[in-house]
Design a protein around this motif. Structure first.
Motif, PDB file in Angstrom:
ATOM      1  N   PRO A 342      65.215  43.125  57.393  1.00 43.75           N
ATOM      2  CA  PRO A 342      64.987  42.182  56.316  1.00 43.75           C
ATOM      3  C   PRO A 342      65.874  42.397  55.160  1.00 43.75           C
ATOM      4  O   PRO A 342      66.262  43.453  54.588  1.00 43.75           O
ATOM      5  N   ASP A 343      66.524  41.421  54.468  1.00 42.27           N
ATOM      6  CA  ASP A 343      67.213  41.468  53.417  1.00 42.27           C
ATOM      7  C   ASP A 343      66.704  40.821  52.322  1.00 42.27           C
ATOM      8  O   ASP A 343      67.253  40.744  51.100  1.00 42.27           O
ATOM      9  N   LYS A 344      65.466  40.272  52.290  1.00 42.39           N
ATOM     10  CA  LYS A 344      64.661  39.891  51.152  1.00 42.39           C
ATOM     11  C   LYS A 344      63.147  40.227  51.484  1.00 42.39           C
ATOM     12  O   LYS A 344      62.858  39.668  52.696  1.00 42.39           O
ATOM     13  N   LEU A 345      62.363  40.674  50.764  1.00 45.77           N
ATOM     14  CA  LEU A 345      61.053  40.981  50.894  1.00 45.77           C
ATOM     15  C   LEU A 345      60.189  40.526  49.951  1.00 45.77           C
ATOM     16  O   LEU A 345      60.644  40.316  48.583  1.00 45.77           O
ATOM     17  N   TYR A 346      59.270  39.975  50.069  1.00 42.28           N
ATOM     18  CA  TYR A 346      58.173  39.218  49.258  1.00 42.28           C
ATOM     19  C   TYR A 346      56.809  40.206  49.202  1.00 42.28           C
ATOM     20  O   TYR A 346      56.425  40.993  50.097  1.00 42.28           O
ATOM     21  N   SER A 347      56.062  40.114  48.206  1.00 43.26           N
ATOM     22  CA  SER A 347      54.958  40.695  47.865  1.00 43.26           C
ATOM     23  C   SER A 347      53.678  39.971  48.287  1.00 43.26           C
ATOM     24  O   SER A 347      53.952  38.755  48.201  1.00 43.26           O
ATOM     25  N   ILE A 348      52.667  40.472  48.517  1.00 38.82           N
ATOM     26  CA  ILE A 348      51.327  39.831  48.840  1.00 38.82           C
ATOM     27  C   ILE A 348      50.307  40.365  47.770  1.00 38.82           C
ATOM     28  O   ILE A 348      50.369  41.241  47.403  1.00 38.82           O
ATOM     29  N   ASN A 349      49.172  39.477  47.755  1.00 38.90           N
ATOM     30  CA  ASN A 349      47.956  39.854  46.871  1.00 38.90           C
ATOM     31  C   ASN A 349      46.690  39.900  47.724  1.00 38.90           C
ATOM     32  O   ASN A 349      46.673  39.044  48.816  1.00 38.90           O
ATOM     33  N   LEU A 350      45.975  40.789  47.545  1.00 37.94           N
ATOM     34  CA  LEU A 350      44.815  40.931  47.982  1.00 37.94           C
ATOM     35  C   LEU A 350      43.623  40.704  46.869  1.00 37.94           C
ATOM     36  O   LEU A 350      43.764  41.479  45.942  1.00 37.94           O
ATOM     37  N   LEU A 351      42.590  39.862  47.467  1.00 39.66           N
ATOM     38  CA  LEU A 351      41.427  40.022  46.658  1.00 39.66           C
ATOM     39  C   LEU A 351      40.392  40.407  47.439  1.00 39.66           C
ATOM     40  O   LEU A 351      39.907  40.111  48.353  1.00 39.66           O
ATOM     41  N   TYR A 352      39.674  41.796  46.989  1.00 43.12           N
ATOM     42  CA  TYR A 352      38.848  42.470  47.509  1.00 43.12           C
ATOM     43  C   TYR A 352      37.474  43.037  46.780  1.00 43.12           C
ATOM     44  O   TYR A 352      37.691  43.057  45.345  1.00 43.12           O
ATOM     45  N   PHE A 353      36.585  43.729  47.519  1.00 45.73           N
ATOM     46  CA  PHE A 353      35.574  44.340  46.836  1.00 45.73           C
ATOM     47  C   PHE A 353      35.841  45.820  46.990  1.00 45.73           C
ATOM     48  O   PHE A 353      36.014  46.310  47.963  1.00 45.73           O
ATOM     49  N   ASP A 354      35.742  46.560  45.931  1.00 40.67           N
ATOM     50  CA  ASP A 354      35.870  47.884  45.673  1.00 40.67           C
ATOM     51  C   ASP A 354      34.357  48.391  46.179  1.00 40.67           C
ATOM     52  O   ASP A 354      33.521  48.013  46.429  1.00 40.67           O
ATOM     53  N   ASP A 355      34.375  49.858  46.097  1.00 40.31           N
ATOM     54  CA  ASP A 355      33.381  50.703  46.576  1.00 40.31           C
ATOM     55  C   ASP A 355      31.915  50.333  45.604  1.00 40.31           C
ATOM     56  O   ASP A 355      31.115  50.656  46.142  1.00 40.31           O
ATOM     57  N   ASP A 356      32.392  50.014  44.352  1.00 31.87           N
ATOM     58  CA  ASP A 356      31.403  49.612  43.400  1.00 31.87           C
ATOM     59  C   ASP A 356      30.902  48.222  43.524  1.00 31.87           C
ATOM     60  O   ASP A 356      30.043  47.682  42.492  1.00 31.87           O
TER      61      ASP A 356
END
Length: 375
Positions: A342-356
């Motif tokens: 890879p010569d270009k990388l993109y970020s991803i986003n996670l939407l999630y529930f934490d332990d609380d």
């Protein structure tokens, strides 16, 4: 790191191993994947169905596409957004938020109190005012907030009595105090007064509380932080084009005669460097209970040869071009041909529930191969 994790998952799924070996490989792979996401253990799914705050869903859709890939890295302040619902369910305008899930290494950037403004009460006679002054205080003395030194003003402004909807107040100094010293968290106090700060016998303006109102209107603290986990790739200024790339065929490339015994792996080596799909399914690895969005994403991977001479369509670095020449002319022993990476990388986003069971939006760098080249 991600490539190693996905390889381990594939081995655990397809290799001819004993059930115990498969389980061990899978556990090792999932542990590595959790490290990529900055976790030691996966959060426990909510005990019952829980709808995430609409604000967090809308924020996710603003910063990411359906696969979670970041649309624009400049939209989000920091790389983490946490939402906390009010815990005391008090009928008074006192609010307490438990921030124990905030890690010590997270830098507090901005903190906001979100209050849902209800329609004003119906009163007899003409309305004297069209606005009320709303003030938000940090409580310093739990039992005596109205005593001298019992509270500190954080925000104050006039709020219209003509509509309903969300009001947002900046409370960053208070949250910074609370995260530095958890015992100092005595909550917030909200007051409603006349336009000039005059006292009202029966304030016409009310906000939804944690008791007696739908969960979608509950008071909420939204916290923007940065945990310092940043990748090495440069940010992209525009929405990434993640459609599969067309094969980069060098001009007049000789087509070898292949017998039936030639393996698929050999075919892959002869094909030119290009990007291929690589699906990551969170349900398949058992994480769908706590990840809200996305359900999975396409990480892509790079595969193929970097034959001499390297054309511009191979997106080679200068170093790769020199290495290719040295390899082709056998000018030095032990020098391999450039690699397809890879010569270009993109970020991803996670939407999630934490332990609380708080909802978190987190951005992870270098998770998707945007394009491939010979390096």
């Amino acid at each position: 790191m991600l490539g190693t994790v996905l390889l381990l998952l594939a081995l655990a799924k397809t290799a001819c191993l004993s059930p115990a070996s498969v389980a061990s490989r899978r556990a090792e792979a999932l542990k590595k994947l959790l490290e990529v996401f900055g976790m030691e253990d996966p959060p426990a799914p909510p005990t019952h169905f829980k709808q995430p705050p609409q604000y967090m869903v809308d924020l996710f859709n603003t910063v990411a596409n359906a696969d979670g890939v970041t649309k624009n890295p400049d939209i989000l302040e920091g790389n983490t957004v946490r939402s906390f619902l009010e815990k005391t369910h008090s009928e008074e305008m006192r609010f307490l938020f438990v921030l124990s899930s905030v890690a010590k290494n997270e830098k507090i950037l901005t903190a906001e109190l979100h209050l849902f403004r209800l329609w004003p009460r119906v009163t007899d006679g003409p309305k004297r005012h069209h606005f009320c002054q709303v003030s938000v205080y940090q409580v310093l003395e739990k039992d005596k907030p109205d005593a001298p030194g019992g509270k500190k003003l954080l925000a104050a402004r006039l709020v219209s009595l003509q509509t309903s909807g969300w009001e947002v107040f900046a409370i960053t100094p208070a949250v910074r105090d609370w995260t530095e010293d958890e015992s100092s968290n005595q909550g917030l106090l909200v007051t409603v007064q006349g336009p000039g700060g005059s006292l009202l016998d029966s304030p016409p303006l009310q906000f939804a509380s944690g008791r007696g109102h739908h969960e979608s209107k509950k008071p909420m603290l939204v916290l923007f932080t940065d945990d310092g986990r940043r990748g090495a790739s440069l940010p992209t200024a525009s929405f990434p084009d993640l459609k599969p790339q067309a094969p980069n065929l060098p001009a007049k490339m000789p087509v070898p005669k292949l017998g039936r015994s030639r393996s698929t792996r050999s075919l892959d080596r002869i094909k030119p460097c290009q990007r291929h799909p690589l699906s990551v399914d969170f349900e398949e690895i058992g994480w769908s209970g706590w990840i809200i969005s996305p359900r999975g994403y396409n990480a892509f991977h790079c595969k193929g040869s970097c034959p001499f001479p390297l054309g511009e369509n191979m997106r080679p670095t200068n170093h790769a071009t020199v290495q290719s020449i040295i390899n082709a002319l056998k000018l030095s022993e032990g020098v391999s041909s450039p690699c397809c990476v890879p010569d270009k990388l993109y970020s991803i986003n996670l939407l999630y529930f934490d332990d609380d069971e708080n909802v978190v939006l987190k951005q992870y760098d270098d998770m998707v191969a945007g394009s491939c080249g010979c390096h």
